[in-house]
Design an enzyme around this catalytic site. Structure first.
Site, PDB file in Angstrom:
ATOM      1  CG  ASP A 206      -1.902   1.083   1.274  1.00  0.00           C
ATOM      2  OD1 ASP A 206      -2.736   1.094   0.362  1.00  0.00           O
ATOM      3  OD2 ASP A 206      -1.872   1.926   2.186  1.00  0.00           O
ATOM      4  CD  GLU A 258      15.272 -13.895   4.634  1.00  0.00           C
ATOM      5  OE1 GLU A 258      14.369 -14.353   5.375  1.00  0.00           O
ATOM      6  OE2 GLU A 258      15.862 -12.834   4.872  1.00  0.00           O
TER       7      GLU A 258
HETATM    8  C1  GLC Z   1      -4.190   3.137  -0.635  1.00  0.00           C
HETATM    9  C2  GLC Z   1      -5.398   2.256  -0.526  1.00  0.00           C
HETATM   10  C3  GLC Z   1      -6.540   3.095  -0.049  1.00  0.00           C
HETATM   11  C4  GLC Z   1      -6.191   3.654   1.313  1.00  0.00           C
HETATM   12  C5  GLC Z   1      -4.880   4.410   1.278  1.00  0.00           C
HETATM   13  C6  GLC Z   1      -4.357   4.685   2.649  1.00  0.00           C
HETATM   14  O1  GLC Z   1      -4.291   4.088  -1.609  1.00  0.00           O
HETATM   15  O2  GLC Z   1      -5.645   1.620  -1.740  1.00  0.00           O
HETATM   16  O3  GLC Z   1      -7.740   2.379   0.002  1.00  0.00           O
HETATM   17  O4  GLC Z   1      -7.209   4.522   1.747  1.00  0.00           O
HETATM   18  O5  GLC Z   1      -3.885   3.685   0.623  1.00  0.00           O
HETATM   19  O6  GLC Z   1      -3.885   3.511   3.244  1.00  0.00           O
END
Ligand code: GLC
Length: 548
Positions: A206, A258
């Protein structure tokens, strides 16, 4: 799982995105969970996908749908337990399906033990160094440390009663971690190992482009589109897509290596150019990254072709595969995006709020053609749950049910992302459409439109004209046909507005984005078409797969 070819699975995989809160509810509380997902593995197997990316399932107060993680080594009780997750991973593997959870390294929840300790320890403490705490500006420190803004609206800083400010590029409940701190590196490498040990096949990272911040935390210059200032060179942006971020992923790659079995990362990296994106997937870095340029492209032959060419050119330069995607849990579902006569190009860093009459027949026709285009391109592809049902965005959710923090933080000017997160319709004539069990004690967490009875898995199964059967057939053909997936493509001559390309000598994909009917080139058979073909004519917004 062994791979039968020498090309690793992630170079050509079709990965299905499970937004777990909205996929299938096993325990009747109106929220999807691991039990529900396990019960639907046979469906996913029959759909023909290779892997599942599962949105965050960790312990979370759910200020941002689980992207505010309080404990990365625990599953939220809403979704199940770590034992349930282990069982899911084992069962999915039995079905030949790989599992890729989300990992959220840019920030934690404000309820994470580290942030709680930082709050207790007070200004200047070592506990606060794992996050980004600063005194404010101005004589009494009442102004935020700089002018950065939250992606969800408003300032990126919140002040505590003790006077310190902390950084959050998203909601205040999502404090940003300080990736200059060794504890942060060690902790995330340990979390990766925790889940790799439990059998996950990789991670979706993310906000992969957000971890490195300029230590000076300088103000953002005025927007390039205002009268002042020049566009920023990306490496100089104080918090997006900075070069230092790649050091983190080189270390993560070593962790993945790993483990046996081709574990793989996919980065959610919003980079402004294909060159900047390719940097994430250089040898020794991450395996793959989403090609958001494809998702942002308008329904326009020139735009699509440019995006495809630029992406493939840059990625092949670093020997990485492309990963195409049309929709996800953050963006308007493409059936609705394409339902506007003119599909606006998406402007990076801006919320997409299209205008114009919604014609879902048009959107569906284009979505069918787009699916065949995407699944014929070289590389891997992502299918967001419900894409295969042709679900539209629910654009008229009542304001009272909206949960996305964007709704509040935008001062009720932006309805946010709930419209693409409505629970999946599985069967039956009325809500919850098989999403929850018969004896459910709560309604689905977002209401499903009554007319989704036509779009349930049950209603579409066996109907050769349905979106679901189009996806099933396309995915089956893709598995059977060695020309598809990883590899190269060659454009063929075609009239303006028609995209035609060859994969190997025998496979051709044609998409008609012109306003006119197009006579298909010589072919030995039509493997699949997005709509009925009469006398070898491809009508506007139709696509076909041919053998030649
Ligand atoms: C990313 C995710 C989104 C989230 C953001 C903060 O863009 O896809 O859904 O709100 O990160 O974590």
């Amino acid at each position: 799982m062994s791979s039968t070819t020498h090309s690793p699975w992630w170079r050509s995989a079709v990965i299905y995105q499970v937004y777990i809160r909205s996929f299938a509810d096993g325990d009747g509380d109106g929220v999807g969970d691991i039990a529900g997902l396990r019960s639907r593995l046979p469906y996913l197997k029959s759909l023909g996908v290779d892997a599942l990316w599962i949105n965050p399932w960790y312990k979370s107060p759910m200020a941002d749908g689980g992207y505010d993680v309080a404990d990365f080594r625990a599953i939220d009780p809403l979704f199940g337990t770590v034992a349930d997750a282990e069982q899911l991973i084992a069962e999915a593997h039995e079905h030949g399906i790989r599992i890729i959870p989300d990992i959220v390294p840019n920030h934690t929840s404000d309820e994470h033990a580290w942030f709680q300790a930082a709050l207790d320890a007070g200004p200047g403490s070592p506990e606060r160094e794992r996050y980004v705490f600063r005194p404010g500006r101005g004589p009494d420190g009442a102004a935020p440390p700089n002018n950065w803004v939250s992606c969800f609206g408003g300032p990126a800083w919140t002040r505590l009663p003790d006077g310190d400010w902390y950084l959050h590029l998203y909601a205040p409940e999502q404090p940003d971690l300080n990736w200059q701190h060794p504890d942060v590196h060690a902790e995330f490498e340990s979390i990766l190992r925790f889940w790799f040990d439990r059998g996950v096949d990789g991670f979706r990272i993310d906000v992969a482009h957000g971890l490195a911040k300029d230590p000076e935390l300088p103000d953002l210059p005025p927007r390039p589109d205002t009268a002042h200032g020049q566009p920023l060179h990306h490496a100089q942006h104080p918090h997006w897509d900075r070069d230092e971020v790649h050091d983190i992923y080189r270390a993560w790659r070593k962790v993945a290596d790993e483990f046996d079995g081709d574990r793989a990362f996919v980065a959610e990296a919003w980079a402004d150019t294909p060159e900047r994106l390719a940097a994430y997937v250089r040898p020794g870095g991450l395996h793959t990254a989403f090609n958001f340029d494809f998702l942002m492209a308008s329904w326009d032959p020139k735009d699509l072709r440019t995006v495809i060419d630029d992406s493939l050119a840059m990625l092949s330069g670093v020997s990485a595969p492309a990963t195409w995607v049309l929709s996800n849990h953050d963006v308007m579902r493409h059936t609705s995006r394409y339902a506007r006569k003119t599909v606006a190009r998406w402007v990076p860093n801006q919320r997409y709020q299209p205008e114009g009459t919604v014609d879902l027949d048009l959107g569906t026709r284009r979505a069918r053609a787009a699916a065949l285009l995407m699944l014929a391109l070289p590389g891997g592809a992502y299918v967001y749950q419900g894409d295969e049902l042709g679900l539209p965005e629910v654009e008229d959710l009542p304001e009272s049910v909206l949960e996305d923090p964007i709704w509040e933080r935008s001062g009720h000017t932006d309805r946010g992302r709930d419209g693409c997160r409505v629970p999946i319709p599985w069967s039956g004539q009325a809500a919850p459409f098989g999403f929850s069990p018969e004896d459910a004690y709560a309604a689905p967490w977002l209401p499903q439109p009554a007319n989704w009875k036509q779009l349930t898995v049950e209603a579409q199964t066996g109907d050769e004209t349905s979106m679901l059967e189009l996806y099933r057939t396309a995915l089956r053909l893709r598995r059977e046909n060695p020309a598809l997936g990883d590899g190269t493509m060659t454009w063929l001559d075609a009239p303006a507005g028609v995209l035609a390309f060859r994969r190997d000598a025998g496979f051709v994909c044609v998409v008609n984005l012109s306003g006119e009917a197009y006579q298909l080139p010589d072919h030995s058979s039509v493997l699949l078409a997005s709509g009925p073909i009469e006398d070898g004519v491809l009508t506007t917004d139709q696509a076909a797969w041919l053998t030649v």
